[in-house]
Design a protein around this motif. Structure first.
Motif, PDB file in Angstrom:
ATOM      1  N   MET A   1      64.149  35.475  81.900  1.00 25.04           N
ATOM      2  CA  MET A   1      65.518  35.769  81.546  1.00 25.04           C
ATOM      3  C   MET A   1      65.793  35.141  80.181  1.00 25.04           C
ATOM      4  SD  MET A   1      69.003  35.255  83.758  1.00 25.04           S
ATOM      5  CE  MET A   1      68.629  33.622  84.301  1.00 25.04           C
ATOM      6  N   LYS A   2      66.473  35.884  79.308  1.00 21.37           N
ATOM      7  CA  LYS A   2      66.780  35.435  77.960  1.00 21.37           C
ATOM      8  C   LYS A   2      68.272  35.608  77.706  1.00 21.37           C
ATOM      9  CE  LYS A   2      65.939  36.745  73.171  1.00 21.37           C
ATOM     10  NZ  LYS A   2      65.287  37.694  72.284  1.00 21.37           N
ATOM     11  N   LEU A   3      68.917  34.558  77.226  1.00 27.80           N
ATOM     12  CA  LEU A   3      70.327  34.653  76.886  1.00 27.80           C
ATOM     13  C   LEU A   3      70.495  35.660  75.757  1.00 27.80           C
ATOM     14  CD1 LEU A   3      73.268  33.649  77.145  1.00 27.80           C
ATOM     15  CD2 LEU A   3      72.681  31.901  75.449  1.00 27.80           C
ATOM     16  N   ALA A   4      71.339  36.649  75.954  1.00 23.71           N
ATOM     17  CA  ALA A   4      71.528  37.701  74.965  1.00 23.71           C
ATOM     18  C   ALA A   4      72.891  37.638  74.288  1.00 23.71           C
ATOM     19  CB  ALA A   4      71.354  39.065  75.619  1.00 23.71           C
ATOM     20  N   ASP A  43      67.492  36.697  65.746  1.00 25.72           N
ATOM     21  CA  ASP A  43      66.689  36.701  66.978  1.00 25.72           C
ATOM     22  C   ASP A  43      67.353  37.476  68.110  1.00 25.72           C
ATOM     23  OD1 ASP A  43      68.742  35.011  67.787  1.00 25.72           O
ATOM     24  OD2 ASP A  43      67.444  33.306  68.212  1.00 25.72           O
ATOM     25  N   LEU A  45      70.573  37.024  69.290  1.00 29.26           N
ATOM     26  CA  LEU A  45      71.734  36.401  69.929  1.00 29.26           C
ATOM     27  C   LEU A  45      73.010  37.062  69.415  1.00 29.26           C
ATOM     28  CD1 LEU A  45      72.918  34.223  71.793  1.00 29.26           C
ATOM     29  CD2 LEU A  45      73.044  32.748  69.783  1.00 29.26           C
TER      30      LEU A  45
END
Length: 124
Positions: A1-4, A43, A45
């Motif tokens: 899981m990656k903070l978007a 990146d 974000l």
């Protein structure tokens, strides 16, 4: 899981996005408008700002209107970063917990955020 993405409620998305753009150097999202504005970083974000009817700013440090979340920004020099952000329109609550280690400020919509001393030598 990656903070978007992180999204903040506010009364004026374009104004709040402009504050954070000046403070962070993030790029404005090309589809920003009066209802929803955003900033992006290379990146991927995304920081979003959504208009909410009847928006009430958080009240910090009391919890009459809870802060709900806050952002932390690492900086090399607390005094210099605080002075710059105050010039951009940030507020400075009287209540400060440990000014030698971090500063609590509020963005123009009233969201508290912290400046923390960057101990790794890299600022964000």
């Amino acid at each position: 899981m990656k903070l978007a993405a992180i999204t903040l409620d506010c009364a004026d998305p374009l104004a709040l996005a402009a504050f954070y753009q000046q403070a962070t150097g993030l790029e404005p999202h090309p589809k920003s408008d009066a209802e929803f504005a955003g900033l992006t970083r290379g990146d991927g974000l995304f920081i979003g700002f959504q208009r909410v009817d009847g928006y009430r700013a958080p009240s910090w440090p009391d919890q009459t209107v809870p802060q709900q979340l806050h952002l932390d920004f690492a900086v090399a020099d607390l005094d210099a970063a605080e002075a710059e952000l105050l010039l951009l329109g940030a507020g400075r609550p009287d209540h400060q917990l440990d000014e030698a280690r971090w500063r609590v400020l509020t963005d123009p919509a009233g969201h508290p955020f912290c400046l923390v001393r960057d101990t790794a030598g890299q600022t964000s």
